[in-house]
Design an enzyme around this catalytic site. Structure first.
Site, mmCIF file in Angstrom:
data_model
loop_
_atom_site.group_PDB
_atom_site.id
_atom_site.type_symbol
_atom_site.label_atom_id
_atom_site.label_comp_id
_atom_site.label_asym_id
_atom_site.label_seq_id
_atom_site.Cartn_x
_atom_site.Cartn_y
_atom_site.Cartn_z
ATOM 1 N N GLU A 147 0.829 -1.211 0.000
ATOM 2 C CA GLU A 147 0.000 0.000 0.000
ATOM 3 C C GLU A 147 0.857 1.252 0.000
ATOM 4 O O GLU A 147 0.541 2.239 -0.672
ATOM 5 C CB GLU A 147 -0.937 0.007 1.212
ATOM 6 N N ASP A 294 -4.393 -9.711 -8.644
ATOM 7 C CA ASP A 294 -4.793 -8.836 -9.750
ATOM 8 C C ASP A 294 -3.672 -7.984 -10.344
ATOM 9 O O ASP A 294 -3.348 -8.073 -11.517
ATOM 10 C CB ASP A 294 -5.972 -7.962 -9.317
ATOM 11 N N GLU A 388 -18.690 -6.172 -2.483
ATOM 12 C CA GLU A 388 -17.290 -6.570 -2.323
ATOM 13 C C GLU A 388 -17.061 -7.996 -2.822
ATOM 14 O O GLU A 388 -15.979 -8.328 -3.292
ATOM 15 C CB GLU A 388 -16.896 -6.433 -0.854
ATOM 16 N N THR A 492 -1.302 1.138 -10.877
ATOM 17 C CA THR A 492 -2.515 0.509 -10.364
ATOM 18 C C THR A 492 -3.318 1.448 -9.491
ATOM 19 O O THR A 492 -4.504 1.247 -9.280
ATOM 20 C CB THR A 492 -2.169 -0.776 -9.576
#
Length: 938
Positions: A147, A294, A388, A492
């Protein structure tokens, strides 16, 4: 070069001179030009309407960003319901979600390049000065490496990229001397100790001040990380190396990618979700394109574009071939086992896979991108937002929606690829839903439950970093953006990196390491760009023709043509289809019939056997219809024998000034009193009871007469509280938790149980709020005195709330009403049933309070025992009989339908029965999966 795509991707469309373009120096990369092709399936949107929608996006961003700066800065994120900043350590822990917070003004850094894209150059200059003045990167806090890289390092690099662009233009940022780049370099060095492993894969967390493994670091003992966490570093780290000339960052990121590639499962060419950072062993061996994996795939393709290294494209194409071979079941994308890729690993999909159609556009594979995007859009139209997680038959699996941008991202790319104005209308829907359901006075609040419309007190930084970029660019013409966005690649997190980095500071060898690990089949790779006639073969309605069969994939439908064929086959003497009541799990003939109907058996880790139907795998459309009927009958067998029910969450909506219905709180239901799902909602002003615990006769009956009484939890039973306020004349009650700081954000939802006696005398509705949600109402009373709320099964339309007279008018059914679904269209329907052996242990109290609370989980599948199908249901699966929908079935089916409708006119998805052991097992399974999702951009 000026050509690129956009985001999890690249910028805008390629130049008008060609429908495809070369990007990143010598790298051949394909993107369909919006100026070359557009499908005529929708009416073109006028320039004026596009400008109006673009301006609306600007106003929405101002509302979100302005409230963050006013109420939260310098905190990392805004809490939009309580209008304050979220500071790590000062709020109840949310687990891994909080690892994104490092006390470094996260939202401001994440929003830097958004300000420039939205033409807010003065605000950008002010924001950069604030970052340089106020942000400290040397905090004693443990953060997520993943993150921090995509949001903070990427945000600083994106800000630097546009700062030097503006400086070159000569009007803004003339004082700028690479200060953001120096901060990025400082942060990069702080992240490097995380790579101190034998594999080269980084630790998942690091202490910004003390690094790894030191006692004061409080981290460094982890053994596992997700594939995306280790494989989503190359763009930011390589850009940092190219900007600064320090090659160490790109070297470390490349080593991590090389190791993941080496550890892929060789026979399937798939990677798992979680890997041991020391041994390289796969910990979770399921594989998909959603949470946990992903952006690994995304960064392989984009690393090729930005860095011009062919090996990255070769790896991406190898993985992509495996994805389309095993995971793609159009329009679905279902996880599989890496060692047994023909076996599905789960029967639900998570919201993060919504980025994949956009990536497929960048790859140049348009048809499956259109199909999956349309399926996702149908889910959104049903629930207003993308849940979600949702099942293969499009039920809600995880009800949260943290305002994710991935679907908007794919919408942007599909519009740029096709030029089809249909996608502008999709974007318009997203804008309307955000304003209608997520907008609150202090920003935009995440959805706690898309079924009820309740809110969560969070506005993640990625909402400003990504959502507004993609929505604005969707409606913007080239002249609406002050720089050429085709000169940049999106990370991203939608941060902008210039394509000229591909030829800057190239000190690393471009040795092709891919061939060391595998013999590559050249047929996998398109080294030249396909002609648009292949993608859109002389048909201006091409995209529409792909979407059309999926229009009703989520909504109820009636495959009458197939039914007529089945009727004819009955009359010709064909054997009738297998009925659920006759099914024997041990009968080989029955199992063969299931296979023919597209129904497969999945053996779960906990010993259960799950039935899943995919109509596209059936032998024929008739068999697919039989399979759908069989699944629904199997579900009915369970639901008909339900012994008890778990109630879905309810909503408390503040409707008075200045809220006007914009604040919706998640509330727990009661097993007694007025059932809000069956009766009209209750609306009234709130008043605190005296005594506040409501455990004796009220001393202020005049204050609560005709109002909704507020009561504190504790000291007596819920039912006793309800009787006392009802006797005082209250029209409803809200019990507020006495455990200070408790919140529906962090605690499981409960429902209030009775006192073991007859509670039929309680006729008013009762709801339960945790302390945090209750304090919102109490704070509103202190500030505004008169506070009016609405107690209901789900949030109501704000237009109705502003005009109470409209409440009496007949309203159309909400698209997100999951209480009355019917069979999906045969073309892509998917149903599931669990087969389990069951016990029925008594539920025990889950807390130390004298009131009895029972869990209110609403998202599990229907279950029956394989040996006693007609007796031992565990849960009720939402459905409406196909027979009840289609009136031209044979007489036998029609009579059965009428019987079912008479005995069960309102089969609800929200009701189920399940033993506590099974509930806890499902919770643990779902929690594990959700924790993995949290690690990837939550």
């Amino acid at each position: 070069m000026s050509e690129a795509g956009g985001g999890r991707g690249f910028g805008s469309s390629v130049p008008q001179r060609a429908p495809w373009s070369l990007v990143a120096a010598t790298a051949a990369f394909c993107l369909v030009s919006a100026t070359s092709v557009w499908t005529a399936g929708a009416s073109p949107m006028s320039r004026e309407e596009k400008q109006k929608l673009g301006n609306q996006v600007l106003e929405m961003f101002d509302h979100a960003y302005g409230n963050y700066m006013e109420h939260a800065y310098p905190a990392d994120e805004l809490m939009p319901l309580t209008c304050r900043g979220r500071v790590r350590g000062q709020e109840p822990s949310r687990g891994d979600v909080d690892d994104a917070l490092g006390k470094f003004s996260l939202t401001l850094i994440d929003s830097l390049d958004t300000l420039v894209v939205l033409n807010k150059t003065k605000e950008f200059e002010d924001a950069v000065r604030k970052v340089l003045r106020d942000v400290n990167l040397d905090n004693d806090v443990v953060v997520s490496v993943f993150e921090t890289n995509i949001r903070v390092l990427g945000g600083l690099l994106g800000g630097h990229s546009l700062a030097i662009m503006l400086k070159e233009k000569g009007e803004y940022m003339q004082w700028y001397s690479d200060e953001l780049l120096q901060m990025a370099k400082q942060l990069g060095y702080k992240l490097l100790p995380a790579f101190n492993t034998t594999s080269g894969l980084p630790y998942p967390r690091i202490n910004l001040k003390f690094g790894i493994r030191k006692p004061e670091a409080r981290t460094g003992t982890e053994t596992d990380t997700c594939t995306a966490c280790a494989g989503t570093l190359i763009l930011e780290f390589a850009a940092l190396s190219r900007f600064t000339g320090a090659t160490i960052f790109e070297e470390y990121a490349r080593k991590a990618l090389d190791f993941l590639w080496e550890k892929r499962q060789r026979s399937s060419n798939l990677v798992g979700v979680t890997i041991n950072i020391h041994t390289g062993d796969w910990v979770r061996k399921d594989s998909g394109v959603g949470a946990g994996i992903d952006s690994y795939y995304e960064y392989l393709l984009k690393a090729y574009v930005l860095l011009g290294d062919d090996s990255f494209l070769e790896r991406f194409n190898t993985h992509y071939d495996a994805i389309m071979r095993y995971i793609s079941q159009p329009p679905l994308l279902l996880d599989v086992h890496i060692h047994k890729p023909m076996l599905n690993a789960r029967t639900w999909m998570d919201a993060l896979l919504a980025f994949f159609p956009g990536l497929q556009v960048l790859k140049g594979d348009i048809r499956p991108a259109i199909e999956t995007h349309e399926m996702l859009y149908q889910v959104i139209k049903k629930h207003n937002f993308l849940p979600e997680a949702f099942t293969t038959d499009f039920r809600v699996h995880w009800a949260q929606h943290p305002l994710r941008p991935e679907f908007a991202e794919s919408t942007y790319f599909l519009y740029k690829a096709t030029g089809d104005p249909y996608y502008l209308e999709v974007g318009k829907t997203l804008i309307e839903n955000l304003n209608k359901y997520a907008r609150v006075p202090c920003g935009f609040a995440a959805m706690k439950d898309v079924r009820t419309g309740s809110h969560e007190d969070r506005m993640d930084s990625f909402f400003l970093a990504e959502m507004f970029k993609y929505l604005y660019l969707l409606f913007a013409d080239k002249e609406d953006v002050i720089f050429d966005i085709e000169d940049y690649i999106f990370t991203t997190e939608a941060h902008l990196l210039p394509l000229w980095l591909s030829t800057t500071n190239q000190r690393l060898s471009k040795k092709n390491t891919t061939s060391e690990y595998t013999e590559l089949d050249d047929s996998n790779f398109d080294w030249t760009c396909p002609n648009t006639q292949i993608l859109f073969p002389n048909d201006p309605l091409y995209a529409q023709s792909i979407r059309e069969p999926l229009k009703n994939v989520v909504d109820k439908s009636c495959p009458r043509g197939i039914i007529r064929v089945r009727e004819e086959s009955f009359r010709s003497g064909a054997k009738p289809p297998l009925r659920a009541r006759d099914f024997m799990a041990t009968n080989p003939e029955h199992l063969e019939i299931l296979k023919k109907m597209g129904v497969s058996l999945i053996h779960l880790k906990d010993g259960r056997v799950q039935l899943v139907q995919h109509a596209i795998q059936a032998a024929s459309p008739i068999d697919a219809e039989d399979g759908l009927r069989f699944m629904q009958e199997m579900i009915e067998l369970s639901s008909q024998q339900q012994k008890e029910q778990q109630l879905p969450p309810r909503a408390v909506q503040i409707v008075s000034h200045p809220f006007f219905g914009r604040v919706v709180l998640t509330a727990g239901p009661a097993q007694f009193g007025l059932d809000l799902s069956k009766h009209k909602e209750t609306r009234g002003f709130v008043a605190s009871s005296k005594p506040y615990n409501g455990c004796s006769e009220l001393t202020n009956p005049e204050a609560v007469m005709g109002k909704i009484a507020l009561i504190q939890r504790g000291q007596c039973m819920f039912a006793e509280k309800a009787r006392n306020i009802q006797n005082a004349g209250a029209i409803g009650g809200i019990v507020i938790d006495d455990n200070e700081g408790s919140s529906s954000d962090t605690a499981p939802l409960f429902q209030m149980a009775g006192d073991g006696k007859d509670t039929d005398d309680i006729t008013i509705p009762m709801l339960f709020l945790f302390s945090k949600e209750g304090s919102i109402i109490l704070d509103a009373i202190r500030e505004y005195e008169e506070v009016e709320v609405l107690l209901s099964d789900k949030a109501k339309d704000r237009a109705i709330l502003k005009d109470p007279e409209m409440e009496n008018e007949e309203q159309p059914s909400s698209e997100n009403d999951s209480q009355n679904q019917s069979a999906e269209q045969i073309a892509s329907s998917s149903q599931e049933v669990d087969l389990v052996d069951q016990e029925s242990p008594e539920e025990s109290s889950l807390n130390s309070h004298p009131e009895s609370l029972s869990p209110a989980d609403t998202d599990n599948a229907a279950s029956i025992s394989p040996s006693e199908q007609n007796s031992n249901p565990t849960e009720n699966h939402e459905t409406t009989s196909l027979d009840g929908e289609c009136t031209d079935l044979d007489n036998q089916l029609q009579e059965q339908s009428e019987t079912e409708e008479d005995s069960n006119p309102n089969v609800s998805w929200g009701k189920k029965v399940q033993p506590i052991d099974s509930i806890l097992a499902d919770w643990n399974e779902d929690i594990e999966a959700f924790e993995m999702m949290e690690k990837d951009e939550l």
